[in-house]
Design a protein around this motif. Structure first.
Motif, mmCIF file in Angstrom:
data_model
loop_
_atom_site.group_PDB
_atom_site.id
_atom_site.type_symbol
_atom_site.label_atom_id
_atom_site.label_comp_id
_atom_site.label_asym_id
_atom_site.label_seq_id
_atom_site.Cartn_x
_atom_site.Cartn_y
_atom_site.Cartn_z
ATOM 1 N N GLN A 88 0.834 -1.211 0.000
ATOM 2 C CA GLN A 88 0.000 0.000 0.000
ATOM 3 C C GLN A 88 0.865 1.255 0.000
ATOM 4 O O GLN A 88 0.549 2.247 -0.647
ATOM 5 C CB GLN A 88 -0.960 0.007 1.215
ATOM 6 N N SER A 89 1.981 1.191 0.710
ATOM 7 C CA SER A 89 2.821 2.403 0.723
ATOM 8 C C SER A 89 3.436 2.631 -0.666
ATOM 9 O O SER A 89 3.633 3.781 -1.069
ATOM 10 C CB SER A 89 3.831 2.370 1.866
ATOM 11 N N SER A 90 3.693 1.557 -1.412
ATOM 12 C CA SER A 90 4.182 1.735 -2.793
ATOM 13 C C SER A 90 3.100 2.371 -3.659
ATOM 14 O O SER A 90 3.395 3.175 -4.548
ATOM 15 C CB SER A 90 4.582 0.410 -3.415
ATOM 16 N N VAL A 91 1.837 1.996 -3.404
ATOM 17 C CA VAL A 91 0.744 2.584 -4.183
ATOM 18 C C VAL A 91 0.636 4.073 -3.851
ATOM 19 O O VAL A 91 0.539 4.926 -4.745
ATOM 20 C CB VAL A 91 -0.600 1.860 -3.883
ATOM 21 N N LYS A 92 0.726 4.369 -2.552
ATOM 22 C CA LYS A 92 0.612 5.767 -2.117
ATOM 23 C C LYS A 92 1.700 6.629 -2.746
ATOM 24 O O LYS A 92 1.484 7.767 -3.108
ATOM 25 C CB LYS A 92 0.733 5.842 -0.584
ATOM 26 N N ARG A 93 2.893 6.042 -2.855
ATOM 27 C CA ARG A 93 4.005 6.811 -3.436
ATOM 28 C C ARG A 93 3.983 6.819 -4.954
ATOM 29 O O ARG A 93 4.890 7.350 -5.591
ATOM 30 C CB ARG A 93 5.333 6.222 -2.971
ATOM 31 N N ARG A 122 4.436 4.307 -6.917
ATOM 32 C CA ARG A 122 5.387 3.370 -7.537
ATOM 33 C C ARG A 122 4.669 2.181 -8.158
ATOM 34 O O ARG A 122 5.177 1.562 -9.074
ATOM 35 C CB ARG A 122 6.380 2.860 -6.490
ATOM 36 N N LEU A 123 3.518 1.828 -7.597
ATOM 37 C CA LEU A 123 2.763 0.687 -8.118
ATOM 38 C C LEU A 123 1.293 1.068 -8.221
ATOM 39 O O LEU A 123 0.817 1.930 -7.469
ATOM 40 C CB LEU A 123 2.873 -0.511 -7.162
ATOM 41 N N THR A 124 0.575 0.392 -9.139
ATOM 42 C CA THR A 124 -0.871 0.629 -9.214
ATOM 43 C C THR A 124 -1.580 -0.432 -8.361
ATOM 44 O O THR A 124 -1.012 -1.484 -8.074
ATOM 45 C CB THR A 124 -1.362 0.486 -10.666
ATOM 46 N N GLU A 125 -2.822 -0.119 -7.984
ATOM 47 C CA GLU A 125 -3.633 -1.083 -7.210
ATOM 48 C C GLU A 125 -3.686 -2.415 -7.944
ATOM 49 O O GLU A 125 -3.563 -3.477 -7.354
ATOM 50 C CB GLU A 125 -5.077 -0.573 -7.045
ATOM 51 N N GLN A 126 -3.863 -2.303 -9.279
ATOM 52 C CA GLN A 126 -4.019 -3.521 -10.064
ATOM 53 C C GLN A 126 -2.761 -4.398 -9.992
ATOM 54 O O GLN A 126 -2.846 -5.608 -9.768
ATOM 55 C CB GLN A 126 -4.324 -3.147 -11.510
ATOM 56 N N SER A 127 -1.581 -3.766 -10.141
ATOM 57 C CA SER A 127 -0.369 -4.589 -10.125
ATOM 58 C C SER A 127 -0.138 -5.160 -8.724
ATOM 59 O O SER A 127 0.360 -6.276 -8.572
ATOM 60 C CB SER A 127 0.842 -3.825 -10.639
ATOM 61 N N VAL A 128 -0.528 -4.414 -7.691
ATOM 62 C CA VAL A 128 -0.404 -4.946 -6.327
ATOM 63 C C VAL A 128 -1.301 -6.174 -6.173
ATOM 64 O O VAL A 128 -0.887 -7.205 -5.632
ATOM 65 C CB VAL A 128 -0.761 -3.859 -5.286
ATOM 66 N N ASN A 129 -2.532 -6.074 -6.680
ATOM 67 C CA ASN A 129 -3.441 -7.221 -6.557
ATOM 68 C C ASN A 129 -2.892 -8.440 -7.276
ATOM 69 O O ASN A 129 -2.978 -9.560 -6.791
ATOM 70 C CB ASN A 129 -4.827 -6.866 -7.112
ATOM 71 N N GLU A 130 -2.289 -8.204 -8.452
ATOM 72 C CA GLU A 130 -1.700 -9.334 -9.186
ATOM 73 C C GLU A 130 -0.588 -9.981 -8.372
ATOM 74 O O GLU A 130 -0.459 -11.198 -8.307
ATOM 75 C CB GLU A 130 -1.130 -8.854 -10.518
ATOM 76 N N ARG A 131 0.212 -9.131 -7.737
ATOM 77 C CA ARG A 131 1.322 -9.669 -6.934
ATOM 78 C C ARG A 131 0.807 -10.431 -5.712
ATOM 79 O O ARG A 131 1.298 -11.506 -5.377
ATOM 80 C CB ARG A 131 2.239 -8.521 -6.491
ATOM 81 N N LEU A 132 -0.194 -9.835 -5.075
ATOM 82 C CA LEU A 132 -0.731 -10.485 -3.870
ATOM 83 C C LEU A 132 -1.314 -11.860 -4.193
ATOM 84 O O LEU A 132 -1.219 -12.788 -3.397
ATOM 85 C CB LEU A 132 -1.784 -9.591 -3.217
ATOM 86 N N LYS A 133 -1.894 -11.957 -5.388
ATOM 87 C CA LYS A 133 -2.487 -13.249 -5.777
ATOM 88 C C LYS A 133 -1.415 -14.341 -5.876
ATOM 89 O O LYS A 133 -1.702 -15.522 -5.748
ATOM 90 C CB LYS A 133 -3.177 -13.098 -7.138
#
Ligand code: 3H9
Length: 708
Positions: free
Chosen positions: A347-352, A354-365
């Motif tokens: 989430q802190s990468s999204v806030k900064r 650096r990453l989009t919500e979508q790419s974070v979700n892909e990674r979390l999966k």
């Protein structure tokens, strides 16, 4: 024409192809070949346009960096450089279309900008990365780039050195057209379309150069940023000066300013150090007895044991590289805590941004939490990242041996423990290796790959290859206590404590090393990592300490007071709720009291002594490690320090830095410390030998390379 450059024709379009694998570096011979081809195409009445393209996997990745060393060592002359060639291209009376795929970097982009049009493949990258080598663009890049993309973007690209994508280049006007599909036919078709249209010379385009009132805040902001983000480096400031010259002077005068600044940077120690680091990063991938052809094991799925700070970070590293990860913990609350941390970090990468919500979700999966070893039989590799205790690690490796399939890599993230002893808990020590990540694992680039007695070559090769896939710099090290990085860091932090115990303030020790260029001072680093970590290790190994040999005590005393560093809100410093360090006079007073009890005389210590004591402690231990064969080359140690310990890149790493000081001088100073402070400072035999022979660690690198 040379073999490096070919001239061919497609009806009325001349095609100049550069073939200097692997990256089409713009060596003098390549430049000469292009000049001849341009001349020939210019004279040919049947030619209406010229396409200039790179053969192989890329356009031109820049000037040949190896040439710089020849120039600075006096082995070859610095001639007129590329400027005349670029003027020749710009002045040819037929439109020159430069077709870019892969990278157009440094001299490659400078050459492209001398063309009248640029087309690019969608995945091309364009940049002026010279500052990363401690130099600035030296072939008109600082003068042509602002004319194409505007001053602010040109300053950013030249001073920070990061490439831009083809799409951004198109938006900015650096590229005129993107070509989907095959580049060459697309470029030829494009060149036919523009025949007869005005072909502008970049150097005559002044419309994007702005006005002084528009530009001055841009330059001021860029300088301020360079002072903080590229602290201590001269090239970024020189690059800004050169772009500023483009806005104030004629193109020709601007080029002269650029050349002077380029030369000043090229002949500096900083540039030599950064070029050493560039080649060093590639050199460490070369392992004499594990050649490139060594078969490797595929790593497409992994399991991480332990979801603490390190385990969670390591799981993120794999997920970031698109590799699925089983993340195992012993109980649900620990697993929940680990997952919560991973979410928080993403989430802190999204806030900064650096990453989009979508790419974070892909990674979390890709991260699959588990409490059992049930699915471990399916993975290609396991990384154990549990608490640093031998008994626990051996128990886990015994378990892994039972559940993992034959051929799986069994890796430990231990930072100090004996890999061979860990491997002895399995029936397949050849599969066992150390993969020592650095905290925060998802950020730090270093990966120490620890070779045990039995580690198989294909296991080593797989881990080296994997490090690249993970975006890390993998360095192979031997199995000694602390391996290379932490083994050297021990004496470094020991000296920092000694200095404080002898009368230096905590802040003065940190300041001296910060000013030397370290990302952080040693006391602040201790607080960040947790002082209790070293305290526990020291307690465990106390029986190995030689009686009568001085040991630091201040940090242990702080731990006894519950001051573990940032995590307890106090260590060497106090910390506010934002974890900002606040000097704590009480600690300085306490250390003075303890020193008086221990009978340690107090004195004033200069920042020079502080730096010498700490940095030469690194060098001396590094020399021992080299001699004992736990690092392959001095450059391997440098790369470890540059990527895992915040050593300033512009000083090239501790061993390179020692070379620049002069090993005889370093040896003399260490001998003085030996006399003053006793046996902990005994000069390493290798350092003594090199100093006496008038040699350097870099020369040793070369000798070793020849042997390899
Ligand atoms: C410049 O252009 C100055 C100008 O202003 C003109 C002034 C007059 N030269 O990285 P890789 C080698 S300064 C010589 O593993 P990748 C590299 O050492 C230059 N050699 O591949 C390696 O050799 P080896 C500005 C070079 O696919 C092999 O090529 N340009 C050069 O991971 C493969 O390289 C830069 O700073 C070079 N310019 O990455 C760009 N470049 O196999 C520097 C590479 O023996 N290069 N080699 O170990 C890069 O950033 C990356 O190499 C690149 C490819 C992204 C291109």
């Amino acid at each position: 024409m040379t073999d490096l450059v070919q001239l061919s024709k497609d009806k009325n379009v001349a095609i100049i192809t550069i073939n200097n694998p692997p990256v089409n570096a713009l060596s003098p011979a390549v430049a000469q070949g292009i000049a001849q081809a341009i001349e020939q195409a210019g004279k040919d009445d049947g030619t209406k346009a010229v396409v200039l393209i790179g053969g192989g996997r890329t356009f031109i990745a820049g000037a040949d960096i190896k040439e710089f060393g020849k120039i600075t060592s006096g082995k070859s002359q610095r001639g007129a450089g590329l400027l005349p060639l670029l003027l020749q291209i710009e002045d040819v009376r037929k439109p020159v279309v430069v077709a870019i795929h892969g990278s157009a970097f440094g001299g490659g982009l400078e050459l492209a900008m001398a063309g009248h049009f640029r087309v690019a493949a969608p995945n091309a990258q364009l940049g002026q990365p010279e500052v990363k080598l401690g130099i600035i663009p030296g072939a008109g890049g600082t003068q042509r780039l602002p004319r194409l993309v505007g001053v602010a973007k040109a300053v950013e690209m030249c001073a920070e050195g990061n490439p831009i994508t083809a799409q951004e280049a198109l938006r900015l006007g650096l590229v005129d057209h993107l070509i989907e599909g095959d580049l060459l036919p697309g470029a030829i078709a494009f060149s036919r379309e523009i025949v007869g249209k005005p072909a502008l010379k970049t150097r005559e385009r002044n419309d994007k150069l702005g006005t002084p009132s528009q530009n001055s805040p841009v330059f001021a902001a860029a300088r301020e940023k360079a002072h903080t983000k590229q602290r201590g480096m001269m090239a970024p400031l020189a690059a800004i000066d050169a772009v500023e010259a483009a806005t104030r002077l004629s193109f020709e005068e601007g080029c002269q300013v650029e050349r002077q600044l380029f030369d000043k940077c090229l002949f500096s120690d900083q540039s030599k150090a950064l070029i050493h680091a560039f080649f060093g990063e590639r050199e460490v991938a070369k392992i004499p007895d594990v050649p490139k052809e060594t078969p490797t094991l595929p790593v497409n799925s992994v399991a991480v044991v332990g979801a603490g700070t390190m385990g969670g970070g390591i799981a993120m590293v794999f997920a970031n590289a698109g590799i699925s990860v089983l993340l195992k913990e012993a109980d649900q609350p620990a697993l929940d805590r680990g997952l919560a941390n991973i979410h928080k970090n993403y989430q802190s990468s999204v806030k900064r941004g650096r990453l989009t919500e979508q790419s974070v979700n892909e990674r979390l999966k890709l991260i699959k939490p588990t409490l059992s070893f049930d699915d471990f039989g399916k993975v290609d590799m396991v990384v154990e990242a549990v608490f640093e205790g031998m008994a626990l690690k051996k128990e886990i490796f015994g378990q892994l041996d039972r559940v993992c399939r034959p051929g799986a890599i069994l890796a430990s993230n231990t930072s100090t423990l004996d890999i061979d002893e860990i491997a002895s808990a399995t029936s397949r020590p050849g599969a066992v290796i150390g993969t020592h990540f650095f905290s925060p694992a998802n950020i730090m680039r270093l990966l120490e790959i620890v070779r045990g007695q039995a580690s198989g070559k294909e296991v080593i090769a797989a881990c080296m290859q994997l490090s690249k896939k993970l975006g890390k710099v993998g360095v192979l090290v031997g199995n000694c206590r602390g391996f290379v990085g932490n083994r050297m860091f021990g004496p470094y932090r020991r000296e920092a404590q000694f200095l404080v115990e002898e009368g230096a303030t905590i802040e003065s020790v940190d300041k001296a090393l910060f000013d030397f260029g370290m990302a952080m001072g040693p006391m602040a680093t201790g607080d960040l990592a947790g002082l209790d970590v070293g305290w526990r290790i020291r307690k465990e190994y106390r029986h190995l300490e030689k009686p009568g040999v001085r040991q630091p005590f201040a940090e242990d005393r702080l731990c006894e007071l519950g001051r573990y560093g940032q995590k307890t809100g106090a260590g060497w410093y106090k910390y506010d709720e934002n974890r900002r360090a606040i000097p704590d006079p009480e600690v300085n007073d306490l250390v003075r009291e303890w020193a008086a009890e221990a009978g340690i005389a107090q004195r004033k210590l200069s920042s020079e002594e502080i730096v010498d004591r700490c940095i030469y402690a690194l060098v001396n231990e590094g020399a021992r490690i080299l001699d004992e064969g736990f690092a392959l080359r001095a450059v391997d140690i440098d790369i470890i320090y540059l990527n895992g310990y915040g050593f300033p890149a512009y000083r090239g790493g501790p061993m390179w830095y020692a070379d620049t000081v002069g090993l005889d001088k370093v040896y003399r100073r260490i001998s003085e410390f030996h006399q003053q402070h006793g046996e902990l400072w005994e000069p390493a035999p290798l350092l003594k030998r090199l100093a006496q022979e008038g040699k350097t660690f870099a020369e040793l690198n070369r000798e070793q390379a020849v042997v390899a």
